[in-house]
Scaffold this active site. Structure first.
Site, short mmCIF file in Angstrom:
data_model
loop_
_atom_site.label_atom_id
_atom_site.label_comp_id
_atom_site.label_asym_id
_atom_site.label_seq_id
_atom_site.Cartn_x
_atom_site.Cartn_y
_atom_site.Cartn_z
N GLU A 77 -7.73 -11.90 4.83
CA GLU A 77 -8.32 -10.57 4.68
C GLU A 77 -9.68 -10.63 3.99
OE1 GLU A 77 -5.20 -7.41 4.34
OE2 GLU A 77 -4.51 -8.73 2.74
N HIS A 112 0.81 -1.22 0.00
CA HIS A 112 0.00 0.00 0.00
C HIS A 112 0.84 1.27 0.00
CE1 HIS A 112 -3.99 -1.70 0.18
NE2 HIS A 112 -3.64 -2.52 1.15
C1 3PY Z 1 -5.68 -4.69 6.64
O1 3PY Z 1 -6.21 -4.35 7.71
O2 3PY Z 1 -6.33 -5.01 5.62
C2 3PY Z 1 -4.25 -4.73 6.54
O3 3PY Z 1 -3.73 -5.11 5.51
C3 3PY Z 1 -3.46 -4.32 7.73
O4 3PY Z 1 -2.11 -4.41 7.52
MG MG Z 2 -5.02 -5.44 3.91
#
Ligand code: 3PY
Ligand code: MG
Length: 238
Positions: A137, A36
């Protein structure tokens, strides 16, 4: 990778002074976030140089063979691979990180083997010594967590709470019961699999850090350089 709790943090600013400051603060490990940020590969290498004695990790740009190879060649102790949703994704990450026959990582003289001076020793040990941490995620990843953790070569799972909340349609609501339930499912699966359980406590609230430790997470990232700077600057400016 050891399963005692390791406390780390995140680097999103590509200057080596940041790595020195963060390393001197006493973290066990630091991750350079190339997913990011605009941090380049040469900045990543210089950040790794500057963060000793912290263990250097790289959150790679994506689950890609070249990104993973270059991070390890630069001397990363391990890679943190974003958005791993399936066992196939995990196998791809592991393959990129391991020398043949376990994987497809290419051999070369590089910083990790002291530019060839330590080639034999590094080649013999790297597959065991370098870590592959997969980021959980998404809802899909949570549903597949046992299969992902069963992939040989995956050393641990690391929860990205913000992407996870986005995947459940509640972006930013990282304390929502759905996210806390997903967090607990991932944590329990890591304990069952005997693999590192990681989480990023993005906003470094004392109570959230204490809870992550008490619950048994073993690989915890606290805040990050931009977060710390933002908080301190805003406090100072009032
Ligand atoms: C998220 O919270 O999606 C992250 O990648 C944190 O590092
Ligand atoms: Mg993330």
């Amino acid at each position: 990778m050891k399963t005692t709790t390791r406390i780390g943090s995140w680097i999103q600013i590509g200057h080596p002074a940041i790595a020195e400051i963060m390393a001197n603060a006493g973290f066990d490990w630091l991750a350079v976030d190339t997913e990011h940020t605009d941090i380049s590969m040469s900045q990543t290498t210089n950040l790794i140089r500057a963060m000793e004695p912290c263990l250097p990790f790289v959150r790679v740009r994506e689950n890609d063979t070249l990104c993973i190879r270059q991070a390890l060649d630069a001397g990363a102790e391990g890679v943190i691979v974003p958005l791993v949703n399936t066992a196939d994704d995990a196998r791809r990450a592991v393959a990129a990180a391991k020398y043949p026959p376990a994987g497809v990582r290419g051999h070369a003289f590089c910083r990790a083997n002291n530019y060839g001076a330590g080639f034999d020793t590094y080649a013999a040990n790297a597959n065991n010594d370098t870590a592959v941490i997969v980021m959980i995620e998404s809802k899909e990843a949570v549903d597949n967590i046992s299969d992902i953790l069963a992939v040989v070569g995956v050393d641990g799972a690391f929860i990205g709470p913000y992407d996870l909340s986005g995947s459940y349609g509640i972006p930013g609501e990282t304390s929502h019961p759905l996210i806390l339930d997903a967090r607990d499912r991932v944590l329990e699966a890591c304990k069952t699999a005997g693999k590192a359980a990681g989480i990023h406590v993005v906003i470094p609230r004392t109570e959230d850090i204490a809870k992550a430790k008490a619950d048994g997470f073993t690989f915890i990232a606290i805040g990050g350089d931009t977060m710390f700077l933002n908080q301190a600057a805003r406090e100072a400016a009032v």
